[in-house]
Design an enzyme around this catalytic site. Structure first.
Site, PDB file in Angstrom:
ATOM      1  CG  HIS A 174       2.990   3.607   6.905  1.00 21.30           C
ATOM      2  ND1 HIS A 174       2.654   2.433   6.548  1.00 21.30           N
ATOM      3  CD2 HIS A 174       2.722   3.658   8.111  1.00 21.30           C
ATOM      4  CE1 HIS A 174       2.816   0.995   7.283  1.00 21.30           C
ATOM      5  NE2 HIS A 174       3.017   2.326   8.635  1.00 21.30           N
ATOM      6  CE  LYS A 193      -1.558  -2.253  -7.438  1.00 15.08           C
ATOM      7  NZ  LYS A 193      -0.579  -1.994  -6.661  1.00 15.08           N
ATOM      8  NE  ARG A 194      -8.894   3.232  -1.341  1.00 13.19           N
ATOM      9  CZ  ARG A 194     -10.099   3.941  -0.033  1.00 13.19           C
ATOM     10  NH1 ARG A 194      -9.858   3.217   0.920  1.00 13.19           N
ATOM     11  NH2 ARG A 194     -10.070   4.757  -0.432  1.00 13.19           N
ATOM     12  CE  LYS A 235      -2.267   2.976  -3.311  1.00 15.22           C
ATOM     13  NZ  LYS A 235      -1.666   2.098  -2.981  1.00 15.22           N
ATOM     14  CB  THR A 260       1.665  -5.397   1.083  1.00 12.89           C
ATOM     15  OG1 THR A 260      -0.171  -4.571   1.181  1.00 12.89           O
ATOM     16  CG2 THR A 260       2.521  -5.116   2.302  1.00 12.89           C
ATOM     17  CE  LYS A 295      -1.655  -8.417   0.923  1.00 12.33           C
ATOM     18  NZ  LYS A 295      -3.013  -7.942   0.977  1.00 12.33           N
TER      19      LYS A 295
END
Ligand code: 26W
Length: 821
Positions: free
Chosen positions: A363, A556-557, A562, A667, A671
């Protein structure tokens, strides 16, 4: 909470007796609302639980009787969220519950909201495991999840004075969804030593002796499929002291305190979820968790296999075990140990069985996330396993040497043991060597692992061992449950809810894109969802936001890769621009609400700094009268699955802006799009495949390509670094102290200006701003925007975990569904 009124009807009275029996609370007489709501939740949950148990038992019997191959999904994280709404929808009786509850004076949402999230995961990997369970059951696969029953899930996040504060998440107060199985226990050994001797036939025996044992107790959670009777099992292990050790010896010796201390030490193993996401820290307790859970699960799986009285060589025909990242890699070693040491199989025969049983999913490519365990630590905790690892490695290296006799460096590169000080066990190498298939989670990611971190293994095993299975999401939770009105509207056009079981049917929506009435209903639902989010924002932050503004979401985290920093720097840029414009010019701007959410690992200082900056920027901008509704900045604290269910349906645009090549899949991008939000993103992870499916004209892509990242980093290091002008202006403003003490953010800025800008924030800043301007422009043409939204949803069929699970079943597990006849 809306206070329930007193119920009078007799049906209502009989339902209340269920509440009374299950909770000891009398709804008709108890006037404390919170107690009444809790009782209503308990009563409803227990009623649905009863239904699940019946199908659960039948499913287990059916699977035992059919005796076909089963899948075992080993994951250290299952980020389940709430269960009640899911159970209602999957069983198909939400309407009935709604009616019953309303007779008692409750709104079903209020009752649903009583439930504590089961937050046994950090982020993407844990939520993926939860979506997989939903699809496995829905598609009738005979499947089990195996995990740990943490007493504390991911911490609760509070924002105090702009800083993240972590609060323990004790979630087990009242959990009607788990069934303790005190009859299903496994003793797990740690420490000790290995004795090697020849038995009477001259065979070498390795015996692991001494050390201490801890007991694993099973807690089972029913997993209902949607619109099917299949109800699978998620088995979570809890640790406790073995009975023999705790009470008698020390107790009788009068050593009560140390007996209690031993008990506590045993219970510590399953006490807490490690809150790091994509960061490995090599703590002994984490290794203990991993072995405890792998050994208990394997014991259980082997016990089930043995009941069939088959020959060992049939094991891979009956059992497929999927490793969710490298966290369960010790299961490979444990199965080899069981077969060789305990069952007396030859090494080669055992290894054949092992390697045909396991599959490994990677992952992440981030180097700091790849698990390595120090050899001395492993030697101490699991002495026999270390020997087996050395033997696995020896045989592996011998075979590599034969095939690549000239290449000495190759052996060092692929070895399971890194020759450092101390030596380290590379878990990913072990996982690859012990599995028959290795997969990445999106096309780009699967290509990257083949050409970078696992390149040598592709040369050794050939390309067929490495494959891609692009991630997905369950449409039951992420469309039907989170966005019931949109789901109903779609069903009204498609002639029913079949699309929830075959998401590709959404493509029929395309023929309604030009239907005016449909478009306006579509737009109205998005607006209603934005009002719902605006209410959550008001309730939790006190800020009022205009639901007509463009909602721009990044949840998100929090992680440098990111790039929430890119987003907040962009927000500051926008703020400076607004401040520089005349009131007339401002009229032309599109009002925007920038919404952030996400947790930082408690020890990840830079991520916490980013949260601090977002909150300080929010405090300044939100009270600036010059800005008004043109820009609001919101940090939603304690982002979790339940909040995601409110946030995802309410975005106009969401941000998936990782440095290209760093986000394995993502992911939440799926959504948001499935709920009619557009996205701005980099060419990374699943964004690329989303683009292919929905069309380039329906997504806002920007930034560097993965293939260019290394060269740019090299240039930064050796040819010097030029800061983007707009970003320089943003930094000046931060350094002036506009957003609080500038020193607080100096490290964040210098990571870009002085330390090579590893995540390419400056390189991508210009194209990010330009693309955000395109977003504003596009949003002004609402008709066109809605058309993009509908078209995108219509083309999202590929991203259901039903498709994902079928791919795993066909190409990795070789298992068949077992529907009820
Ligand atoms: C050992 C510390 C640690 C903990 C968790 C290392 C790595 C992890 C996870 C693998 C991090 C994770 O959740 N990865 C995410 O997995 C998702 C599901 O495949 C992907 O969509 C995300 O891109 C990836 O970051």
């Amino acid at each position: 909470l809306r206070p329930p009124w007193r119920a009078r009807s007799s049906i209502a009275m009989s339902r209340m007796s269920r509440f009374h029996l299950s909770s000891g609370v009398r709804i008709e007489t108890d006037t404390q609302y919170d107690i009444q709501f809790r009782a209503a939740y308990a009563g409803t949950a227990l009623a649905f639980r009863d239904r699940l148990i019946i199908e659960w038992n039948k499913t287990q019997q059916r699977q035992t009787f059919a005796d076909q191959k089963r899948v075992y999904y080993l994951s250290l994280e299952f980020l389940m969220g709430r269960a009640l709404d899911n159970a209602m929808l999957n069983v198909g009786l939400k309407d009935v519950a709604q009616d019953g509850l309303s007779e008692l004076g409750f709104r079903v949402e209020d009752v649903i909201n009583q439930e504590h999230d089961a937050a046994l995961g950090n982020g993407g990997l844990g939520r993926l495991a939860a979506c997989f369970l939903d699809s496995l059951a829905t598609l009738n696969y005979p499947a089990w999840g195996y995990g740990l029953r943490y007493r504390y899930g991911i911490f609760k996040q509070e924002i105090i004075d702009g800083y993240q504060v972590e609060i323990p998440d004790y979630w087990l107060d009242f959990n009607p969804w788990e069934f303790p199985r005190h009859d299903i226990t496994v003793d797990i050994q740690f420490y000790g030593h290995v004795i090697r001797y020849q038995d009477e036939y001259g065979k070498t025996v390795n015996s692991w002796q001494g050390g201490e044992t801890v007991q694993a107790v099973a807690y089972d959670v029913p997993i209902p499929g949607y619109g099917t009777k299949t109800t699978n099992n998620l088995r979570l292990w809890s640790s406790k002291a073995t009975s023999g050790e705790f009470d008698f010896q020390k107790f009788n010796a009068g050593d009560y305190e140390s007996a209690v201390a031993d008990q506590q030490r045993a219970e510590t193993i399953s006490a807490v979820l490690y809150p790091n996401d994509n960061l490995e820290r090599g703590k002994e307790l984490r290794l203990k968790q991993q072995y405890f859970w792998c050994a208990a699960s394997l014991y259980d799986i082997v016990r089930r296999f043995k009941k069939t009285r088959r020959a060992w060589r049939e094991f891979p025909d009956q059992v497929a075990i999927q490793l969710n990242d490298t966290h369960p890699t010790l299961a490979i070693v444990e199965l080899q140990r069981i077969l060789v040491d305990l069952e007396g199989l030859d090494w080669d025969e055992a290894w054949h069985i092992v390697t045909h049983t396991f599959g490994y999913t990677n992952h992440t490519v981030l180097p700091e996330a790849l698990e390595k365990w120090s050899v001395p630590l492993m030697q101490n905790l699991l002495p026999r396993h270390l020997q087996i690892i050395y033997d696995i490695n020896l045989f592996f290296l011998q075979s590599v040497e034969k095939r690549f006799p000239e290449d000495r460096d190759m052996l060092a590169r692929v070895s399971v043991i890194e020759e450092s000080h101390p030596k380290m066990v590379r878990m990913a190498h072990l996982a690859i060597i012990g599995s028959h298939k290795v997969n990445g989670v999106a096309e780009l990611h699967s290509d990257l692992i083949k050409t970078t971190i696992f390149k040598d293994f592709v040369a050794i095993y050939g390309p067929d061992k490495f494959t891609n299975v692009t991630n997905g999401i369950t449409p039951r939770r992420w469309l039907h449950q989170a966005n019931p009105r949109l789901s109903d509207l779609i069903a009204s056009k498609l002639g029913g809810f079949e699309f929830l079981k075959d998401l590709t049917l959404l493509d029929q929506l395309e023929s309604f894109v030009d239907d005016k009435a449909f478009r306006s209903e579509w737009a109205e639902i998005k607006y209603a969802n934005k009002i719902r989010l605006a209410k959550l924002i008001k309730d939790t932050t006190g800020y009022s936001v205009n639901p007509r503004a463009l909602f721009d979401v990044q949840v998100k985290r929090i992680h440098e890769y990111k790039r929430q920093q890119l987003n907040i720097f962009g927000v500051i840029h926008r703020y400076l621009k607004i401040k520089s414009l005349s009131p007339e010019e401002c009229q032309k701007l599109v009002p925007r609400v920038s919404i952030f959410g996400g947790k930082a690992a408690p020890g990840y200082w830079m991520a916490k700094t980013i949260i601090h900056l977002i909150n300080n920027v929010a405090a300044v901008i939100n009270k600036d009268a010059d800005v008004g509704d043109l820009l609001k900045v919101i940090f939603i604290e304690d982002y979790n699955v339940s909040k995601a269910e409110i946030i995802c349906p309410a975005s106009d645009i969401s941000e998936h802006i990782s440095t290209a090549g760093t986000e394995a899949s993502g992911t939440s991008n799926m959504k948001f799009v499935l709920n009619g939000g557009l996205i701005i993103g980099t060419c990374d992870g699943a964004n690329i495949e989303i683009t292919r499916e929905i069309g380039e004209q329906n997504i806002f892509l920007f930034g560097t390509l993965a293939e260019d990242v290394e060269e740019i980093r090299h240039r930064h290091r050796y040819d010097g670094f030029r800061l983007d002008e707009n970003l320089a202006r943003v930094f000046e403003e931060i350094q002036k102290g506009t957003f609080g003490d500038a020193d607080d953010f100096s490290a964040l800025i210098s990571s870009i200006t002085d330390h090579g800008d590893y995540y390419l924030v400056s390189d991508d800043f210009h194209s990010y701003l330009t693309t955000q301007e395109l977003v504003d422009e596009a949003f002004q043409d609402q008709d066109e925007w809605i058309a993009k939204s509908i078209t995108s949803v219509a083309r999202m069929g590929f991203f259901s975990t039903d498709r994902v699970i079928n791919e795993y079943a066909d190409s990795i597990w070789n298992v068949e569904p077992l529907p009820e006849e």
